[in-house]
Design a protein around this motif. Structure first.
Motif, PDB file in Angstrom:
ATOM      1  N   GLY A  86       0.846  -1.191  -0.013  1.00 50.32           N
ATOM      2  CA  GLY A  86      -0.025  -0.142  -0.099  1.00 50.32           C
ATOM      3  C   GLY A  86       0.740   1.292  -0.018  1.00 50.32           C
ATOM      4  N   ASP A  87       0.588   2.102   0.768  1.00 54.35           N
ATOM      5  CA  ASP A  87       1.176   3.500   1.155  1.00 54.35           C
ATOM      6  C   ASP A  87       2.145   3.557   2.381  1.00 54.35           C
ATOM      7  OD1 ASP A  87       1.146   6.680   0.009  1.00 54.35           O
ATOM      8  OD2 ASP A  87       1.695   6.192   2.171  1.00 54.35           O
ATOM      9  N   PRO A  88       3.219   4.012   2.195  1.00 57.45           N
ATOM     10  CA  PRO A  88       4.011   3.537   3.521  1.00 57.45           C
ATOM     11  C   PRO A  88       3.480   4.518   4.642  1.00 57.45           C
ATOM     12  CG  PRO A  88       5.369   4.611   1.990  1.00 57.45           C
ATOM     13  CD  PRO A  88       4.221   4.240   1.335  1.00 57.45           C
ATOM     14  N   MET A  89       2.808   5.499   4.472  1.00 55.87           N
ATOM     15  CA  MET A  89       2.255   6.692   5.223  1.00 55.87           C
ATOM     16  C   MET A  89       0.928   6.527   5.854  1.00 55.87           C
ATOM     17  SD  MET A  89       5.153   7.987   5.080  1.00 55.87           S
ATOM     18  CE  MET A  89       5.288   9.849   5.806  1.00 55.87           C
ATOM     19  N   PRO A  95       5.398   7.635  -2.304  1.00 54.81           N
ATOM     20  CA  PRO A  95       4.038   6.958  -1.824  1.00 54.81           C
ATOM     21  C   PRO A  95       3.568   5.920  -2.855  1.00 54.81           C
ATOM     22  CG  PRO A  95       4.015   9.297  -3.053  1.00 54.81           C
ATOM     23  CD  PRO A  95       5.386   8.805  -2.774  1.00 54.81           C
ATOM     24  N   GLY A  96       2.557   5.077  -2.258  1.00 53.37           N
ATOM     25  CA  GLY A  96       2.147   4.108  -3.052  1.00 53.37           C
ATOM     26  C   GLY A  96       0.648   4.088  -3.237  1.00 53.37           C
ATOM     27  N   VAL A  97      -0.146   3.501  -3.964  1.00 50.63           N
ATOM     28  CA  VAL A  97      -1.833   3.023  -3.847  1.00 50.63           C
ATOM     29  C   VAL A  97      -2.100   2.622  -2.682  1.00 50.63           C
ATOM     30  CG1 VAL A  97      -3.594   2.307  -5.339  1.00 50.63           C
ATOM     31  CG2 VAL A  97      -1.559   3.552  -6.571  1.00 50.63           C
ATOM     32  N   THR A  98      -2.848   3.185  -1.875  1.00 53.87           N
ATOM     33  CA  THR A  98      -3.281   2.750  -0.707  1.00 53.87           C
ATOM     34  C   THR A  98      -4.559   1.785  -1.035  1.00 53.87           C
ATOM     35  OG1 THR A  98      -4.109   2.887   1.626  1.00 53.87           O
ATOM     36  CG2 THR A  98      -4.942   4.454   0.042  1.00 53.87           C
ATOM     37  N   ALA A  99      -4.916   0.755  -0.104  1.00 50.10           N
ATOM     38  CA  ALA A  99      -5.539  -0.352  -0.402  1.00 50.10           C
ATOM     39  C   ALA A  99      -7.033   0.247  -0.688  1.00 50.10           C
ATOM     40  CB  ALA A  99      -5.659  -1.593   0.703  1.00 50.10           C
ATOM     41  N   ALA A 100      -7.611   1.331   0.202  1.00 54.11           N
ATOM     42  CA  ALA A 100      -8.867   1.779   0.164  1.00 54.11           C
ATOM     43  C   ALA A 100      -9.125   2.363  -1.343  1.00 54.11           C
ATOM     44  CB  ALA A 100      -9.091   3.025   1.198  1.00 54.11           C
ATOM     45  N   SER A 101      -7.919   2.920  -1.888  1.00 52.86           N
ATOM     46  CA  SER A 101      -8.158   3.706  -3.190  1.00 52.86           C
ATOM     47  C   SER A 101      -8.314   2.599  -4.355  1.00 52.86           C
ATOM     48  CB  SER A 101      -6.790   4.564  -3.676  1.00 52.86           C
ATOM     49  OG  SER A 101      -6.778   5.720  -2.820  1.00 52.86           O
TER      50      SER A 101
END
Length: 492
Positions: free
Chosen positions: A325-328, A351-357
């Motif tokens: 996901g996103d590290p933050m 940053p990365g694509v977080t699971a909710a998105s």
């Protein structure tokens, strides 16, 4: 004999190549081009860009518009020249040439040209006729002096073009200036810095800047300062740590910056949820170490992970801390950054694509659709002690104007349901549960808040689950043809 043969096979490091990729210096060299078509004109532009002395053999009446314009315009490469011969080719035209290219209408003409060039000892290429080609033109990414050529051995030119487009997105246009600068600095670097960590660290820092900064005169001054700094044995002997978001699993959701970090890493400390497809994009020589933390399983302690990052960076390594996901977002990045900064170790976050998105995109819903929600909240489904955090504002989460996504809430789902209903949320509120989002084993369940327990039983808690609650998920229910309340869909 068998032992010798085995050792020989073990020593082979290069798989079979369809063709040998060669970069040929054509500066000032004579090249023969026969034909006046648009296809021939494209080859002419390519050859002239390389500084060739291009001899075009074609009657004036057969020159196409593109080729005609090429013969009268200024050439970008000062070493290049173009000479038009208002005649058909002959055997004499190959004298002194290093390459011969032709665009022939039929197989017979192509064969005659090909055999004549071979007899003259000149490598030949007949456009779009691979059986009459001793060499081929690849699909090119031009950042000269950085040049990338892609070949499919003539099997699928359209695939080569698609690969070229992918590479184009990875290589900034400023790379040309950086390559020129590297050439001008190489002797100074080699003279000042001995082979080993100091020299390698300088060039790795150079590469980092090449993908993020401009190659101007001020940058050259900075680089010269770096050389003197490294020579004096000052700071800069440390490596660096990059916290990289790996996204939910699909490698195509990685950012370009994430891919570049993976391809520059010496050490990759990756979470249990990072997919194999993402790891495949990493530098082959990089050491990969699993440091995943999973609920209900033996896990690597955060303090141990911090210590590993610090020790590797102090040894001059380029460390990537690869997080799902996103590290933050629920990635404990804050603790890791604090530990690294306390040791004066450079740290960067990608940053990365977080699971909710990813959940929203897979469902085709907007988490902040203005008809359904005015805010969105990402909430952890368990605290450090393994149950729901005690300080959640349940009144706000129960509001019909809020979309809420619970991360890691599989084991606390029953309490989530009771708390929301207790604080006024309708038990008919749309709800989606998903696991393994964007992966081959993706599962989803759509229903209502009243049936959350049943949904968790269907999905299971072996994989981390996301629970999305709110009216924003109503369209996901409406699109189903069957009754939704107990529907489980396996991703195809």
């Amino acid at each position: 004999m068998d032992v010798v043969q085995t050792k020989r096979n073990e020593a082979v490091r290069m798989e079979t190549l369809a063709k040998l990729p060669v970069f040929w210096d054509l500066t000032g060299k004579a090249v023969v081009l026969c034909g006046g078509s648009d296809a021939a004109a494209w080859k002419a532009e390519l050859l002239l860009a390389c500084g060739a002395q291009l001899h075009i053999y074609c009657p004036q009446r057969s020159l196409g518009e593109t080729m005609c314009s090429l013969t009268v315009r200024d050439l970008p490469n000062p070493a290049a020249a173009i000479l038009h011969h208002d005649t058909e080719w002959s055997a004499e035209c190959f004298l002194g040439a290093v390459l011969a290219i032709a665009d022939c209408d039929d197989e017979q003409d192509a064969e005659v040209f090909f055999e004549a060039a071979k007899r003259a000892g000149v490598p030949a290429n007949v456009i779009d006729k691979p059986q009459f080609c001793q060499f081929q033109f690849g699909s090119i990414v031009n950042r000269s002096p950085v040049v990338v050529s892609i070949s499919t051995d003539g099997a699928a030119p359209i695939l080569a073009q698609a690969i070229r487009r992918r590479i184009e997105t990875l290589l900034p246009h400023s790379l040309q200036g950086w390559a020129d600068m590297a050439q001008s600095l190489r002797e100074r670097v080699n003279g000042k810095l001995a082979p080993g960590n100091a020299r390698r660290n300088f060039w790795e820092r150079f590469v980092d800047r090449a993908f993020t900064e401009k190659a101007d005169e001020l940058m050259q001054d900075k680089l010269i300062s770096d050389i003197h700094h490294a020579f004096g044995g000052g700071e800069g002997t440390y490596g660096k740590v990059t916290l990289v978001g790996a996204g939910p699993g699909d490698a195509e959701l990685l950012t370009l910056k994430a891919v570049r970090a993976l391809q520059a890493a010496d050490i990759i400390l990756f979470d249990d949820l990072v997919s194999d497809e993402v790891l495949e994009l990493a530098r082959r020589e990089a050491k990969r170490m699993l440091v995943g933390k999973r609920g209900g399983r033996t896990s690597c302690k955060q303090e141990d992970i911090n210590t590993m990052m610090i020790n590797f960076a102090k040894a001059g390594k380029r460390v990537v801390r690869l997080k799902s996901g996103d590290p933050m977002i629920f990635g404990r990045a804050g603790e890791e950054i604090a530990a690294l900064e306390a040791q004066d170790i450079p740290v960067e976050v990608v940053p990365g694509v977080t699971a909710a998105s990813a959940m929203a995109s897979r469902l085709g819903v907007s988490l902040t659709h203005r008809d359904h929600a005015q805010s969105v909240r990402f909430v952890t489904g368990h605290s450090r002690l393994g149950h729901l955090p005690e300080n959640l504002d349940w009144n706000a989460l129960a509001s019909p104007t809020v979309t809420t996504v619970f991360y890691m809430g599989g084991r606390t789902a029953t309490e989530i349901k009771s708390r929301l209903i207790e604080h006024g949320m309708s038990d008919c509120t749309p709800l989606v549960i998903m696991s393994a989002i964007t992966r081959a084993g993706e599962r989803r369940w759509c229903g209502r808040l009243s049936d959350l327990d049943a949904g968790i039983i269907e999905i299971g808690v072996d994989e981390p689950v996301l629970i999305g609650i709110g009216n924003a998920f109503a369209p996901a229910l409406e699109r189903r043809e069957q009754p939704i309340e107990h529907f489980v869909q396996m991703a195809v």
